[in-house]
Design a protein around this motif. Structure first.
Motif, short mmCIF file in Angstrom:
data_model
loop_
_atom_site.label_atom_id
_atom_site.label_comp_id
_atom_site.label_asym_id
_atom_site.label_seq_id
_atom_site.Cartn_x
_atom_site.Cartn_y
_atom_site.Cartn_z
N PHE A 176 0.86 -1.20 0.00
CA PHE A 176 0.00 0.00 0.00
C PHE A 176 0.88 1.24 0.00
CE2 PHE A 176 0.67 1.11 4.46
CZ PHE A 176 1.02 -0.10 5.02
N LYS A 177 0.23 2.36 -0.32
CA LYS A 177 0.92 3.66 -0.39
C LYS A 177 0.30 4.63 0.60
CE LYS A 177 -0.48 6.81 -2.91
NZ LYS A 177 -1.17 8.13 -2.79
N LEU A 178 1.12 5.32 1.35
CA LEU A 178 0.62 6.34 2.27
C LEU A 178 1.22 7.69 1.90
CD1 LEU A 178 1.23 4.51 5.70
CD2 LEU A 178 -0.93 4.63 4.43
N GLU A 179 0.51 8.76 2.32
CA GLU A 179 1.08 10.10 2.22
C GLU A 179 0.93 10.77 3.58
OE1 GLU A 179 -0.16 12.39 -1.20
OE2 GLU A 179 -0.16 10.58 -2.44
N PHE A 180 1.93 11.54 3.94
CA PHE A 180 1.92 12.25 5.22
C PHE A 180 1.94 13.75 4.98
CE2 PHE A 180 3.38 8.03 6.19
CZ PHE A 180 2.82 7.75 7.43
N GLY A 181 1.45 14.48 5.99
CA GLY A 181 1.46 15.94 5.88
C GLY A 181 1.91 16.54 7.19
N LYS A 182 2.19 17.84 7.14
CA LYS A 182 2.66 18.57 8.31
C LYS A 182 1.61 19.62 8.67
CE LYS A 182 7.40 19.60 9.16
NZ LYS A 182 8.54 20.42 8.80
N THR A 183 1.21 19.64 9.94
CA THR A 183 0.24 20.66 10.38
C THR A 183 0.97 21.98 10.61
OG1 THR A 183 0.57 20.10 12.70
CG2 THR A 183 -1.17 18.90 11.56
#
Ligand code: TMP
Ligand code: ASP
Length: 237
Positions: A176-183
């Motif tokens: 699977f593929k995930l994406e992360f972000g920064k608040t």
């Protein structure tokens, strides 16, 4: 929260501003693309399934200590999420060889790894999302070395959880593929989606592919596969 103007349209989702600067509304479409947008199509009802499935998994992952962007499902296709700046890395976890791994390294699809593999692609359509390593990502200032360790930890935790969950549904989680972000306060959280668009899911007893590879490879029964995984998931929660 009030839906304001559209700020982005991706291949499978639209993103809208809200009257609160810390939140966005994501709207899931039925559009499907593959091979960097070269192949285009529609998977009827996919947006509804992917929205619901992502939200169920993100709520569960929060309880496992993986922070996510999920705030509240607003409708069949719309979800309120925390606003982040997306880190331009596709984080891929693999339990079994398939797809680009098999192609690149010349292995059959189905080779089971002793421990999971993590890899990163640089999210850049013009470059065709090239594979990159930790050092490349830090050199390109996409992320810091500390942040990449946090992401690896969250990605493996997510794999442990999803692998076990899908196994209980008679489904083998291949990759699977995930994406992360920064608040805005600098926290790294899981963003984007977790769905059959972004995972490989094989029926454990028959090996039948129950994910977007049915669309990518013209295998037929695409909608039925999405419906099947969703109904197995719902029976299991
Ligand atoms: P790959 O074997 O083609 O590299 O794909 C690995 C996993 O990542 C697979 O579960 C499908 C998913 N994926 C995406 O979610 N988006 C993409 O653009 C690609 C290429 C793969
Ligand atoms: N969504 C991606 C694209 O169009 C690829 C994929 O999921 O295979 O490029």
């Amino acid at each position: 929260m009030e839906k304001r103007k559209q700020i982005y349209e991706g291949k499978a989702k639209k993103v809208f501003a809200t009257d609160d600067d810390h939140f966005l509304i994501v709207e899931y479409k039925d559009d499907a693309t593959a091979f960097n947008g070269l192949k285009k199509g529609t998977i009827a009802g996919k947006g509804i399934i992917n929205n619901k499935m992502s939200n169920i998994f993100m709520e569960m992952l929060e309880k496992q200590g993986v922070p996510t962007h999920f705030a509240e499902q607003l409708s069949d296709r719309e979800t309120l999420v925390k606003k982040v700046s997306i880190i331009p890395l596709e984080v891929i976890v693999r339990n079994i060889a398939a797809g680009s791994f098999s192609k690149r390294y010349g292995t059959e699809e189905g080779l089971v790894f002793e421990s999971p593999v993590i890899e990163f692609s640089y999210k850049n359509d013009d470059l065709g999302d090239p594979l990159i390593n930790d050092y490349h990502a830090v050199a390109l200032k996409l992320i810091t070395a500390d942040e990449i360790e946090i992401i690896k930890n969250y990605a493996f935790k997510t794999n442990d959880f999803l692998k076990k969950f899908w196994s209980g549904c008679g489904i083998t989680l291949v990759d699977f593929k995930l994406e992360f972000g920064k608040t805005s306060d600098g926290a790294i959280i899981l963003a984007d989606e977790i769905s059959p668009d972004t995972s490989r899911l094989w029926d454990t007893s028959t090996g039948k592919k129950l994910d977007k590879d049915r669309f990518r490879r013209d295998l037929g029964d695409v909608e039925a596969a999405y419906t099947e995984v969703m109904s197995r998931l719902e029976k299991h929660i």
